[in-house]
Design an enzyme around this catalytic site. Structure first.
Site, PDB file in Angstrom:
ATOM      1  N   PRO A  37       0.825  -1.198   0.000  1.00  0.00           N
ATOM      2  CA  PRO A  37       0.000   0.000   0.000  1.00  0.00           C
ATOM      3  C   PRO A  37       0.860   1.250   0.000  1.00  0.00           C
ATOM      4  CG  PRO A  37      -0.597  -1.460   1.829  1.00  0.00           C
ATOM      5  CD  PRO A  37       0.639  -2.012   1.190  1.00  0.00           C
ATOM      6  N   GLU A  38       0.584   2.144  -0.922  1.00  0.00           N
ATOM      7  CA  GLU A  38       1.271   3.427  -0.954  1.00  0.00           C
ATOM      8  C   GLU A  38       0.272   4.488  -0.514  1.00  0.00           C
ATOM      9  OE1 GLU A  38       3.562   4.132  -4.547  1.00  0.00           O
ATOM     10  OE2 GLU A  38       3.635   2.000  -4.971  1.00  0.00           O
TER      11      GLU A  38
END
Ligand SMILES: [Zn+2]
Length: 280
Positions: A8-9
Site C-alpha cells: 500500500p502506498e
C-alpha cells in the site's frame, strides 16, 4: 509478469483512512485481541489496556501510516507495510477467524475491525499524545500530498541528493508516501528516466515531476488506489488505478504514447518500468 512486491502506498492508505473515517468515527473500543504480540510496539499489555474504553475521534494518514486519534489524547499508529489489511465487519459469534487475522478491535456497536497480515511486517502502536506520535514518525519526510510539499521543498530535496531520481522519490526519510508503483508512473508522466541522478533535473523537469506527483496521486486517490496483489480497502474492495497504469507491470508491452517496448530494470532492488523513448 506483474511485480507482486507491491505494497500500500499513499493513495491506498488515504482511501482506507477516508473509508474508516466514515465508518468507525465515534466507535468505542470495548476490547482488543491479538495472537501476534510481537507486532505491537510497546507491548501487548499496555496497548490492550491503553485502547480499552477509548472513543475513536478521527482517522487520518501520514505517509503510508494510518493515524487514529482516540479520546484521552491517545494516538494509535497503524503501519500496514507489505500486506497489512484492515477489515471492518459485524462480529459473528462462533465464526471461524481467518488465519491471517492477527489483531481484532471490538467495538461497542457490535462491529469488529480485523488487522490481517500475511507476511507480518505491519505493526500497531499506541502513543500517549500527538507530540509523542509525531516523535514516532520523525524519520519521515514531508507527506507528498500535504500543502507543505511545495516545489521549493522538492527543489531542496533534489539538490541535497546523490541518488537516482526513482530511488529518491521512494525514500520515505526525504518525502513520505511514494512507493514502487507510483514512482514509476510519476516519472513516465514527467518524461524523466528513472536512471537520472536526482540533482541533475533541470528547473522545468523539476516542475513537471512535482506536478506529476500531485496529479498522479490525486487521480489514484479518486480511483481508490491500485490493486495488484493484495491491496483491498476496508470493505474488501479493490482499487481501480491498475486499469490506467502506463508503465508499471507492463514490461514487454508497447508504450501507449509512442509504441516503444516498455523496459524493466532493477534500481535499488526494485523492478522499475519505463519507456526509453518517452523518458529522458
Ligand atoms: Zn513511449
Amino acid at each position: 509478469v506483474i511485480d507482486i512486491k507491491s505494497m500500500p502506498e499513499l493513495p491506498e492508505v488515504e482511501t482506507i483512512a477516508r473509508d474508516l473515517r466514515k465508518k468507525i468515527k465515534g466507535e468505542v473500543i470495548t476490547s482488543f485481541w491479538s495472537d501476534w504480540k510481537k507486532g505491537i510496539r510497546g507491548g501487548y499489555v499496555d496497548f490492550a489496556r491503553g485502547v480499552k474504553g477509548r472513543k475513536i475521534l478521527d482517522i487520518g494518514r501520514f505517509g503510508k501510516n494510518l493515524m487514529l486519534w482516540l479520546s484521552g489524547g491517545r494516538v494509535m499508529l497503524v503501519h500496514l507495510r507489505m500486506t497489512g489489511k484492515l477489515i471492518l465487519r459485524r462480529a459473528m459469534p462462533g465464526a471461524k477467524r481467518d488465519k491471517h487475522v492477527h489483531h481484532i478491535f471490538y467495538f461497542r456497536s457490535g462491529k469488529i475491525l480485523e488487522f490481517s497480515d500475511v507476511r507480518k511486517f505491519g505493526s500497531l502502536e499506541l502513543r500517549r499524545s500527538q507530540a509523542s506520535a509525531q516523535g514516532s514518525l520523525k524519520n519521515l519526510g514531508t507527506d507528498v500530498l500535504s500543502d507543505g510539499f511545495t516545489l521549493e521543498k522538492f527543489d531542496d530535496i533534489l539538490n541535497g541528493s546523490k541518488a537516482k531520481i526513482k530511488q529518491l522519490l521512494m525514500d520515505q526519510r526525504k518525502m513520505a508516501g511514494l512507493g514502487n508503483i507510483y514512482a514509476s508512473e510519476i516519472l513516465f508522466r514527467a518524461g524523466i528516466s528513472p536512471l537520472r541522478k536526482a540533482h541533475s533535473l533541470t528547473r522545468s523537469e523539476r516542475k513537471k515531476t512535482h506536478q506529476a506527483i500531485k496529479d498522479i496521486l490525486k487521480k489514484a486517490v479518486e480511483m481508490r488506489g491500485t490493486s495488484i496483489s493484495d491491496y483491498r480497502d476496508a470493505s474488501g474492495r479493490r482499487g481501480a488505478f491498475q486499469r490506467v497504469l502506463a508503465v508499471y507491470g507492463r514490461a514487454g508491452k508497447s508504450c501507449s504514447h509512442c509504441g516503444t517496448i516498455i523496459s524493466r530494470e532493477v534500481i535499488g532492488q526494485r523492478g522499475t518500468f519505463f519507456c526509453k523513448s518517452c523518458q529522458k
